[in-house]
Design an enzyme around this catalytic site. Structure first.
Site, PDB file in Angstrom:
ATOM      1  N   PRO A  15       0.514  -1.009   0.266  1.00  0.00           N
ATOM      2  CA  PRO A  15       0.086  -0.445  -0.324  1.00  0.00           C
ATOM      3  C   PRO A  15       0.822   1.453  -0.079  1.00  0.00           C
ATOM      4  O   PRO A  15       1.155   1.840   0.619  1.00  0.00           O
ATOM      5  CB  PRO A  15      -0.745   0.160   1.278  1.00  0.00           C
ATOM      6  CG  PRO A  15      -1.291  -0.962   1.602  1.00  0.00           C
ATOM      7  CD  PRO A  15       0.279  -2.331   0.950  1.00  0.00           C
ATOM      8  N   CYS A  16       0.217   2.459  -0.905  1.00  0.00           N
ATOM      9  CA  CYS A  16       1.567   3.432  -1.017  1.00  0.00           C
ATOM     10  C   CYS A  16       0.688   4.540  -0.393  1.00  0.00           C
ATOM     11  O   CYS A  16       1.173   5.214  -0.908  1.00  0.00           O
ATOM     12  CB  CYS A  16       1.939   3.626  -2.803  1.00  0.00           C
ATOM     13  SG  CYS A  16       0.596   3.582  -4.046  1.00  0.00           S
TER      14      CYS A  16
END
Length: 385
Positions: A113-114
């Site tokens: 997840p960014c």
């Protein structure tokens, strides 16, 4: 005879068919964009795809992954439930079980997840607990010992407050990997959108031929650049009963805005036609804007169906992009099915969060062509014959 358009084919290749396999594990897998690119490259080089493990926390993208890779071992679960040990520590019971079930791995891929790293996230930018999930990729490499690991993320990940990229690199080097990282402009890989990504590549030391460095492997030959018409020109007037081909409903105000842009042949909406909250001095000129046939699209996000979230007005039609068009712009061929049992909101998030397959396709092809992948795979299968 003209070559077949790579995005318009509706017949899925038999990626899993073949005597020799490329074994791929996909963590934080989403709908499978990285796996698709690896599968395409493997097929181009005469290898079949095997996915002994793919994991994502959300059910909706896993549903899409399973639909497109029915033979893959895909699970809805936190990645840290499979790799729960501290970096550098002895394997836990869960990790030993995972390693036994997965077996030898050629390519470990993942896009943690960014959102916490994104420059669009002003509240938790670069200091989000989810950012530490990046480090789970290093732990997975310690446990599975793949020949190659690829971690994809946004460019701002290098500024993370917990220094996840530097820490990952340090642990991988201690574990016997050669590591390099770079930023990639996806338009240079043939993707018809302006999108930058950060790639960390780790190669097990015994997989590198003499004279070959990991940094060399990240030197890609530029691919032909493509504009929006190349990607979605055939869908301009395409009618379909499938909801993936239906644009989002627009308010009367936004219908008037997109009509004005088309009638006036403008791409940016002037301030006096914007909502009051979006007027004045600002740098978000793309919001409420119209796309251009002769240029790549802007970065596709989950807001591609809303004029107020970016330049998502269609170049010639009074509407925003459809999910089908957004998927094409991401580089997903028509044989990749998104319209399974998910809601429209889930569909937008899945497509917007997907990793364009061309990223892993170009990199995997480079790894196969240089012999970093492929040699041990084939030898292992020959020994078991």
């Amino acid at each position: 005879m003209a070559s077949k358009h790579p995005l318009r084919g509706r017949r899925r290749p038999a990626f899993e068919r073949g005597d020799q396999h490329l074994v791929v594990v996909d963590l934080f897998a989403g709908c499978g964009g990285l796996t698709l690119g690896a599968a395409q490259a493997a097929q181009d080089h005469g290898l079949a795809l095997s996915v002994p493990l793919a994991v994502d926390f959300e059910q909706a993208p896993v549903t899409v992954f399973k639909e497109n890779f029915p033979k893959a071992n895909v699970h809805v679960a936190p990645v840290e439930s499979y790799f729960d040990g501290a970096l550098g520590a002895k394997p836990t019971i869960a990790e030993l079980t995972t390693r036994e079930q997965v077996g030898d791995v050629d390519l470990l891929i993942g896009g943690p997840p960014c959102q916490g790293h994104s420059n669009l996230n002003n509240h938790t930018r670069r200091d989000d607990p989810k950012n530490r999930l990046y480090l789970r990729m290093a732990r997975a490499a310690e446990i599975l010992r793949p020949r190659v690991m690829v971690v994809e993320n946004v460019p701002a990940v290098v500024h993370d407050s917990q220094q996840v990229v530097a820490r990952t690199r340090t642990h991988l080097e201690k574990a016997g990997y050669k590591v390099a990282a770079t930023g990639v402009e996806l338009v240079q890989l043939g993707i018809p959108q302006t999108r930058r990504r950060h790639i960390l590549l780790a190669v097990r030391s015994d997989a590198l031929a003499a004279g070959l460095s990991v940094a060399n492997l990240l030197e890609f030959a530029p691919q032909p650049t493509h504009d929006l018409r190349w990607a979605i020109g055939d869908l301009e007037h395409a009618g379909s009963e499938r909801w993936i081909d239906a644009p989002s409903k627009m308010s009367p105000e936004n219908q008037a805005r997109i009509k004005w842009l088309i009638d006036e042949d403008e791409v940016n909406l002037p301030n006096d036609r914007r909502p009051e909250c979006h007027r004045g001095d600002h740098s978000y000129v793309s919001m409420y804007g119209r796309l251009t046939w002769s240029q790549p699209a802007q970065t596709i996000t989950s807001g591609f169906g809303s004029m107020g979230q970016g330049r998502y007005g269609h170049p010639s039609q009074p509407r925003t992009l459809t999910p089908h068009e957004a998927a094409r712009i991401q580089g997903f061929p028509d044989y990749f099915h998104f319209d399974t049992t998910v809601t429209r909101t889930q569909l937008s998030v899945i497509i917007g969060n997907a990793v364009p397959p061309a990223l892993s396709r170009v990199l995997t092809a480079r790894l196969l062509e240089t012999g970093v992948l492929g040699r041990e795979t084939n030898a292992r299968l020959d020994e078991s014959a």
